[in-house]
Design a protein around this motif. Structure first.
Motif, mmCIF file in Angstrom:
data_model
loop_
_atom_site.group_PDB
_atom_site.id
_atom_site.type_symbol
_atom_site.label_atom_id
_atom_site.label_comp_id
_atom_site.label_asym_id
_atom_site.label_seq_id
_atom_site.Cartn_x
_atom_site.Cartn_y
_atom_site.Cartn_z
ATOM 1 N N UNK A 15 42.351 41.638 47.457
ATOM 2 C CA UNK A 15 42.580 40.189 47.438
ATOM 3 C C UNK A 15 41.669 39.519 46.419
ATOM 4 N N UNK A 16 42.236 38.603 45.654
ATOM 5 C CA UNK A 16 41.444 37.792 44.746
ATOM 6 C C UNK A 16 41.787 36.336 45.015
ATOM 7 N N UNK A 17 40.778 35.560 45.370
ATOM 8 C CA UNK A 17 41.000 34.175 45.793
ATOM 9 C C UNK A 17 41.410 33.291 44.613
ATOM 10 N N UNK A 60 40.288 47.884 42.688
ATOM 11 C CA UNK A 60 41.234 48.230 41.622
ATOM 12 C C UNK A 60 41.204 47.112 40.587
ATOM 13 N N UNK A 61 41.605 47.443 39.384
ATOM 14 C CA UNK A 61 41.638 46.444 38.326
ATOM 15 C C UNK A 61 42.911 45.622 38.463
ATOM 16 N N UNK A 62 42.766 44.314 38.389
ATOM 17 C CA UNK A 62 43.932 43.438 38.409
ATOM 18 C C UNK A 62 44.313 43.105 36.971
ATOM 19 N N UNK A 63 45.464 43.610 36.527
ATOM 20 C CA UNK A 63 45.920 43.365 35.155
ATOM 21 C C UNK A 63 47.333 42.803 35.180
ATOM 22 N N UNK A 68 43.276 37.561 35.977
ATOM 23 C CA UNK A 68 42.731 36.193 36.034
ATOM 24 C C UNK A 68 42.462 35.668 34.626
ATOM 25 N N UNK A 69 42.865 36.428 33.641
ATOM 26 C CA UNK A 69 42.626 36.063 32.247
ATOM 27 C C UNK A 69 43.816 35.246 31.738
ATOM 28 N N UNK A 74 49.180 33.704 31.571
ATOM 29 C CA UNK A 74 49.026 32.258 31.389
ATOM 30 C C UNK A 74 49.442 31.409 32.591
ATOM 31 N N UNK A 75 50.271 31.943 33.483
ATOM 32 C CA UNK A 75 50.822 31.107 34.545
ATOM 33 C C UNK A 75 50.185 31.349 35.909
ATOM 34 N N UNK A 76 50.005 32.618 36.264
ATOM 35 C CA UNK A 76 49.556 32.936 37.628
ATOM 36 C C UNK A 76 48.068 33.273 37.695
ATOM 37 N N UNK A 77 47.325 33.085 36.579
ATOM 38 C CA UNK A 77 45.938 33.560 36.484
ATOM 39 C C UNK A 77 45.036 33.031 37.599
ATOM 40 N N UNK A 78 45.292 31.778 38.067
ATOM 41 C CA UNK A 78 44.369 31.207 39.067
ATOM 42 C C UNK A 78 44.976 31.129 40.468
ATOM 43 N N UNK A 79 46.074 31.856 40.701
ATOM 44 C CA UNK A 79 46.674 31.890 42.036
ATOM 45 C C UNK A 79 45.881 32.839 42.950
ATOM 46 N N UNK A 80 46.059 32.683 44.248
ATOM 47 C CA UNK A 80 45.590 33.712 45.189
ATOM 48 C C UNK A 80 46.454 34.942 44.937
#
Length: 358
Positions: A15-17, A60-63, A68-69, A74-80
């Motif tokens: 999970x990434x907030x 795990x790496x989120x790519x 989050x980059x 460009x669209x979902x980078x800051x979503x939960x």
């Protein structure tokens, strides 16, 4: 009944907030990894991350779509963002009443795992979502088709909910010898793990349950908007549906299955026929209200979870749009998106896998 993996361990997720404008938006990604269709193949999965959380990495790496980059996503980078690990072997759709009572210690609880994840994420804040996207690749892409409406139904009515299936549109096609290899494989998966109870009711009223494991048979019954990302030359499908090893005992297809540039003219003609079958099956799926698709002519399998194929300067494009750009145009209703590539080898932007190097 507890929601557990094939070996009885608890299922896992990463999970990434979310932050900023994305803090009330949720993106779920269902991991892929094939299926097990027999007691033996399920038992051998138990000692891998695909059957037991005891073997999963802690991090795990989120790519790609999970990154989050902003330059990569460009669209979902800051979503939960949630990566849901796959440990049941039946696209999150098995049922415990099919468990064998003869001491094999195999748990078929894919549907319960799916429901447990929903309960957990709703309690973590997904119940307050403004926007949500269920995605998945390969067997996780198939699970996305299967559970898309259920995902929609678990969230409040006012939430924008859509689904994205990456490389999950597996075709019910005969192999090069005319044998129904994938059909009999899916028959065994559905039969062994009791998958029918998770499949589409309308489809089940029309045909045998294992056929309803193929998206082309039930996709027109899905009520929620679905975006389909699939290569027309999906290497997994070429290797396992069109030219499984048993159909090519002399290995004439081996070079072609490792690198599409090594296919001879006759083999390419057969691959073009497979692409035609895929486009025909997909054309029937266009009845989904608000659906979209990106079907490129690349020799690859999953494309949303790698930066190289999701959104980067040299990502595959159709009409100069990357997959990420096409998905965001569709998700935010900027325009209708049906991107269908011309046949191989016409697209120079393709990221084609080459398995000859190791």
């Amino acid at each position: 009944f507890l929601a557990v993996c094939l070996d009885g361990s608890l299922p896992g997720y990463h999970f990434q907030k979310g932050f900023g404008s994305g803090s009330n938006n949720w993106l779920l990604h269902l991991e892929g990894g094939g299926w097990c269709n027999s007691v033996a193949s399920c038992l051998s999965r138990k000692t891998t991350p695909l059957g037991s959380s005891n073997f999963m990495e802690q991090q795990v790496r989120f790519a790609g779509i999970l990154s989050s980059d902003t330059s990569q996503n460009p669209v979902f980078f800051n979503w939960n963002k949630v990566k849901i690990r796959y440990c049941d072997g039946a696209s999150f759709a098995g049922h415990p009443d099919s468990e064998l009572k003869n001491g094999t210690e195999l748990f078929f609880r894919g549907q319960l795992i799916w429901e447990a994840f929903m309960d957990e994420l709703l309690s973590l804040g997904m119940s307050n979502a403004k926007q949500a996207l269920l995605s998945g690749c390969s067997a996780g892409g198939l699970a996305t088709f299967i559970h898309c409406d259920e995902f929609r139904d678990r969230l409040p009515k006012h939430v924008t909910v859509k689904c994205l299936a990456d490389a999950g549109f597996f075709l019910d096609e005969p192999d090069i010898l005319g044998n129904r290899t994938i059909r009999s494989f899916y028959y065994d998966v559905v039969d062994l793990q009791g998958v029918a109870k998770s499949l589409n009711m309308d489809c089940l009223s029309r045909m045998e349950s294992f056929k309803c494991f193929f998206p082309q048979e039930f996709v027109k019954n899905i009520r929620t908007p679905v975006f389909i990302v699939n290569p027309a030359y999906d290497f997994w499908q070429i290797r396992n549906i069109l030219v499984p090893d048993a159909s090519d005992p002399r290995g004439k297809w081996r070079p072609c299955k490792l690198n599409i540039h090594s296919c001879n003219p006759h083999q390419l003609e057969i691959l073009q026929g497979y692409r035609s079958s895929m486009l025909k099956a997909l054309s029937e799926s266009q009845q989904i209200q608000g659906g979209g698709m990106f079907i490129n002519s690349c020799f690859i399998h999953c494309q949303t979870w790698m930066a190289e194929t999701w959104h980067s300067p040299n990502s595959p494009r159709i009409n100069n749009k990357t997959i990420a750009e096409s998905v965001s145009d569709w998700y935010f209703d900027r325009r209708a998106v049906t991107q269908i590539d011309c046949p191989y080898p016409c697209n120079p932007t393709c990221y084609n896998m080459d398995f000859t190097r190791g």
